[in-house]
Design a protein around this motif. Structure first.
Motif, PDB file in Angstrom:
ATOM      1  N   THR A  89       6.329  -2.713   7.227  1.00 22.40           N
ATOM      2  CA  THR A  89       6.069  -3.613   8.362  1.00 22.40           C
ATOM      3  C   THR A  89       7.323  -4.351   8.834  1.00 22.40           C
ATOM      4  O   THR A  89       8.249  -4.574   8.051  1.00 22.40           O
ATOM      5  CB  THR A  89       5.008  -4.691   8.003  1.00 22.40           C
TER       6      THR A  89
ATOM      7  N   THR B  81      12.084  -9.696  -8.883  1.00 21.80           N
ATOM      8  CA  THR B  81      11.583 -10.954  -9.466  1.00 21.80           C
ATOM      9  C   THR B  81      12.166 -11.067 -10.883  1.00 21.80           C
ATOM     10  O   THR B  81      12.691 -10.078 -11.423  1.00 21.80           O
ATOM     11  CB  THR B  81      10.048 -10.931  -9.593  1.00 21.80           C
TER      12      THR B  81
ATOM     13  N   SER C  52       6.759  -9.838  -2.826  1.00 20.06           N
ATOM     14  CA  SER C  52       7.651 -11.001  -2.974  1.00 20.06           C
ATOM     15  C   SER C  52       9.117 -10.572  -2.895  1.00 20.06           C
ATOM     16  O   SER C  52       9.917 -11.192  -2.189  1.00 20.06           O
ATOM     17  CB  SER C  52       7.390 -11.699  -4.313  1.00 20.06           C
TER      18      SER C  52
ATOM     19  N   ASP D 235      10.420 -11.116 -13.523  1.00 19.18           N
ATOM     20  CA  ASP D 235       9.607 -10.186 -14.336  1.00 19.18           C
ATOM     21  C   ASP D 235      10.132  -8.757 -14.289  1.00 19.18           C
ATOM     22  O   ASP D 235       9.941  -7.983 -15.224  1.00 19.18           O
ATOM     23  CB  ASP D 235       8.167 -10.121 -13.793  1.00 19.18           C
ATOM     24  N   GLN D 236      10.729  -8.373 -13.172  1.00 20.87           N
ATOM     25  CA  GLN D 236      11.152  -6.970 -13.011  1.00 20.87           C
ATOM     26  C   GLN D 236      12.668  -6.798 -13.111  1.00 20.87           C
ATOM     27  O   GLN D 236      13.209  -5.768 -12.673  1.00 20.87           O
ATOM     28  CB  GLN D 236      10.614  -6.413 -11.683  1.00 20.87           C
TER      29      GLN D 236
ATOM     30  N   THR E 264       6.646  -1.430  -5.723  1.00 25.00           N
ATOM     31  CA  THR E 264       5.973  -1.197  -7.007  1.00 25.00           C
ATOM     32  C   THR E 264       4.561  -1.780  -7.046  1.00 25.00           C
ATOM     33  O   THR E 264       3.934  -1.812  -8.100  1.00 25.00           O
ATOM     34  CB  THR E 264       6.800  -1.773  -8.172  1.00 25.00           C
ATOM     35  N   THR E 265       4.076  -2.294  -5.905  1.00 24.32           N
ATOM     36  CA  THR E 265       2.663  -2.706  -5.799  1.00 24.32           C
ATOM     37  C   THR E 265       2.091  -1.992  -4.572  1.00 24.32           C
ATOM     38  O   THR E 265       2.773  -1.176  -3.944  1.00 24.32           O
ATOM     39  CB  THR E 265       2.500  -4.233  -5.604  1.00 24.32           C
TER      40      THR E 265
HETATM   41  P1  NAD Z   1       4.363  -9.733  -6.030  1.00 25.47           P
HETATM   42  O1  NAD Z   1       5.463  -9.001  -5.371  1.00 25.47           O
HETATM   43  O2  NAD Z   1       4.418 -11.232  -6.001  1.00 25.47           O
HETATM   44  O3  NAD Z   1       4.233  -9.236  -7.533  1.00 25.47           O
HETATM   45  C1  NAD Z   1       3.400  -9.933  -8.440  1.00 25.47           C
HETATM   46  C2  NAD Z   1       3.977  -9.848  -9.848  1.00 25.47           C
HETATM   47  O4  NAD Z   1       3.842  -8.510 -10.321  1.00 25.47           O
HETATM   48  C3  NAD Z   1       5.475 -10.164  -9.882  1.00 25.47           C
HETATM   49  O5  NAD Z   1       5.769 -10.900 -11.044  1.00 25.47           O
HETATM   50  C4  NAD Z   1       6.108  -8.785  -9.940  1.00 25.47           C
HETATM   51  O6  NAD Z   1       7.372  -8.783 -10.545  1.00 25.47           O
HETATM   52  C5  NAD Z   1       5.095  -8.030 -10.768  1.00 25.47           C
HETATM   53  N1  NAD Z   1       5.119  -6.585 -10.528  1.00 25.47           N
HETATM   54  C6  NAD Z   1       5.188  -5.949  -9.344  1.00 25.47           C
HETATM   55  N2  NAD Z   1       5.150  -4.627  -9.507  1.00 25.47           N
HETATM   56  C7  NAD Z   1       5.050  -4.403 -10.838  1.00 25.47           C
HETATM   57  C8  NAD Z   1       4.956  -3.239 -11.626  1.00 25.47           C
HETATM   58  N3  NAD Z   1       4.911  -2.017 -11.082  1.00 25.47           N
HETATM   59  N4  NAD Z   1       4.883  -3.390 -12.965  1.00 25.47           N
HETATM   60  C9  NAD Z   1       4.866  -4.619 -13.516  1.00 25.47           C
HETATM   61  N5  NAD Z   1       4.932  -5.765 -12.826  1.00 25.47           N
HETATM   62  C10 NAD Z   1       5.025  -5.652 -11.494  1.00 25.47           C
HETATM   63  O7  NAD Z   1       2.924  -9.316  -5.443  1.00 25.47           O
HETATM   64  P2  NAD Z   1       2.471  -8.595  -4.099  1.00 25.47           P
HETATM   65  O8  NAD Z   1       1.011  -8.794  -4.024  1.00 25.47           O
HETATM   66  O9  NAD Z   1       3.026  -7.224  -4.021  1.00 25.47           O
HETATM   67  O10 NAD Z   1       3.187  -9.427  -2.962  1.00 25.47           O
HETATM   68  C11 NAD Z   1       2.666 -10.660  -2.496  1.00 25.47           C
HETATM   69  C12 NAD Z   1       3.613 -11.245  -1.469  1.00 25.47           C
HETATM   70  O11 NAD Z   1       3.892 -10.269  -0.461  1.00 25.47           O
HETATM   71  C13 NAD Z   1       3.020 -12.444  -0.729  1.00 25.47           C
HETATM   72  O12 NAD Z   1       4.028 -13.416  -0.547  1.00 25.47           O
HETATM   73  C14 NAD Z   1       2.591 -11.859   0.610  1.00 25.47           C
HETATM   74  O13 NAD Z   1       2.567 -12.826   1.650  1.00 25.47           O
HETATM   75  C15 NAD Z   1       3.642 -10.799   0.826  1.00 25.47           C
HETATM   76  N6  NAD Z   1       3.212  -9.677   1.702  1.00 25.47           N
HETATM   77  C16 NAD Z   1       3.898  -9.493   2.860  1.00 25.47           C
HETATM   78  C17 NAD Z   1       3.559  -8.463   3.712  1.00 25.47           C
HETATM   79  C18 NAD Z   1       4.346  -8.251   4.978  1.00 25.47           C
HETATM   80  O14 NAD Z   1       4.132  -7.288   5.696  1.00 25.47           O
HETATM   81  N7  NAD Z   1       5.280  -9.113   5.289  1.00 25.47           N
HETATM   82  C19 NAD Z   1       2.512  -7.592   3.370  1.00 25.47           C
HETATM   83  C20 NAD Z   1       1.810  -7.803   2.183  1.00 25.47           C
HETATM   84  C21 NAD Z   1       2.181  -8.854   1.334  1.00 25.47           C
END
Ligand code: NAD
Length: 351
Positions: free
Chosen positions: A125, A40, A96, A42-43, A117-118
């Motif tokens: 999956t 993203t 994302s 941000d990262q 990283t989350t």
């Molecule tokens: P994200 O990936 O949108 O991250 C949110 C924000 O946090 C972003 O700005 C990112 O850059 C920042 N960020 C992430 N890790 C960080 C870190 N370690 N340090 C600082 N900033 C960090 O959030 P998310 O909740 O991980 O992902 C949500 C998206 O993932 C949704 O679109 C959802 O539908 C999808 N998703 C898909 C599946 C699947 O199996 N397909 C499963 C779960 C979620």
């Protein structure tokens, strides 16, 4: 007796501290030489720091991954991928960024290495959700399952506390629904209970001390298990509701999961008793739904859809949408009780 089918996707998982420094070695082991690195905005810096270690194996990078994988962003990234003649995709980030990597893999058949990283779990999956013209569609396709996952605990320390909490609750929701999935199996149930236990014990420690490496490690371990549950078992009411609320009312992904989970568990409580007992055990509480709400409150997480900005006037339409297409759930999906669930979740009424 519980008859079952157990299938597992072949992926290499490396877990520890500093594992993202092994990226080059992982690429070499697979004979890849030209990586496209994704993140993203941000990262961007964090991903470029990791990408530096790739040296000549870094073909290019793209840093515009966005929530819900918009197709227009994927098409931009696809141009870059072709320009730099990448032979593999490296996604560094949360759901994302991983979603963008999967969308590219779907269109190119290129292999993916993921550095999550989350705690969202997408890396484990074969599921891809994409958004086009305001509509989110989800598909399961083995082509999008990442080949290698590098879990690097050190990279999760920067995830802000609030995001850590909601992302962790998002992960717990995968494990909770896997416990009552129609296509569940004993291995996934073991993983799910262990996953909930690991995250439920780690998240309060992260809230107290965000850079507690042991707590971060336990949470990421739990997230891996939760992602495996999501990848292996079909989801039900909870995920359907969150998909509707996120897709049609633009509510944020992880906080919506956090709010809905106790109410979805309460709805299914009588129809999935063994699963609820396992969840309660993992939480160390007497009741799954009440225990989950207590955990949310202890973590200072959002507990109502109102807090997330949803208008009360939208609840009827949300109930209509969530009951439109039939899907399996341990308790039948009925409009009246679902409208009631949403009303309670909107107000944050105790379960
Ligand atoms: P994200 O990936 O949108 O991250 C949110 C924000 O946090 C972003 O700005 C990112 O850059 C920042 N960020 C992430 N890790 C960080 C870190 N370690 N340090 C600082 N900033 C960090 O959030 P998310 O909740 O991980 O992902 C949500 C998206 O993932 C949704 O679109 C959802 O539908 C999808 N998703 C898909 C599946 C699947 O199996 N397909 C499963 C779960 C979620």
């Amino acid at each position: 007796m519980q008859p079952f089918v157990y299938e597992t996707a072949p992926a290499r998982v490396v877990f520890g501290r500093g594992t993202s420094q092994n990226l080059r070695r992982e690429l070499e082991a697979l004979n890849f030489g030209r990586a496209l690195v994704l993140s993203t905005p941000d990262q961007k810096e964090q991903s470029l720091r990791i990408a530096q270690g790739l040296g000549s194996q870094l073909a290019g990078s793209f840093h515009a991954a966005a929530m819900h994988t918009p197709v227009e962003v994927t098409l931009q990234a696809l141009e870059v991928l072709k320009d730099v003649q990448a032979d593999c995709i490296v996604a560094i980030g949360g759901g994302s960024t991983i979603g963008l990597g999967k969308a590219l893999a779907l269109r190119t058949d290129l292999p993916q290495i993921v550095v999550p990283t989350t705690y969202a779990g997408s890396e484990m999956t074969p599921i891809l959700g994409e958004t086009e013209n305001g509509l989110k569609t989800t598909q399961r396709n083995p082509k999008v399952q990442p080949r290698v996952v590098l879990y690097d605990v050190d990279l999760t320390v920067t995830l802000p506390v609030q995001a850590s909490v909601t992302s962790g609750m998002n992960a717990i929701a995968h494990a909770a629904e896997a416990l009552y999935a129609r296509d569940g199996n004993p291995v996934i149930s073991l993983m799910a209970e262990e996953a909930i236990r690991a995250l439920a014990h780690a998240l309060p420690r992260i809230v107290a001390t965000p850079d507690d490496i042991e707590a971060r490690s336990d949470a990421l371990y739990g997230a891996w298990l939760c992602g495996t549950c999501l990848g292996s078992a079909g989801m039900a009411l909870h995920h359907k509701l969150c998909h509707t609320l996120g897709g049609s009312f633009d509510l944020p992904h992880a906080p919506t999961h956090t709010v809905i989970l106790p109410y979805a568990l309460a709805y299914n409580s009588d129809a999935a008793r063994p699963a609820m007992a396992a969840i309660a055990r993992a939480l160390g509480m007497a009741d799954a739904a009440m225990g989950m709400r207590a955990l949310s409150m202890r973590l200072g997480a959002p507990t109502s859809l109102r807090e997330l900005g949803m208008a009360e006037a939208d609840l009827d339409r949300a109930a209509d949408l969530a009951t439109q297409n039939a899907y399996w759930n341990p308790r039948p999906i009925e409009h009246g009780p679902i409208r009631n669930l949403l009303g309670r979740a909107w107000a944050g009424t105790p379960v």
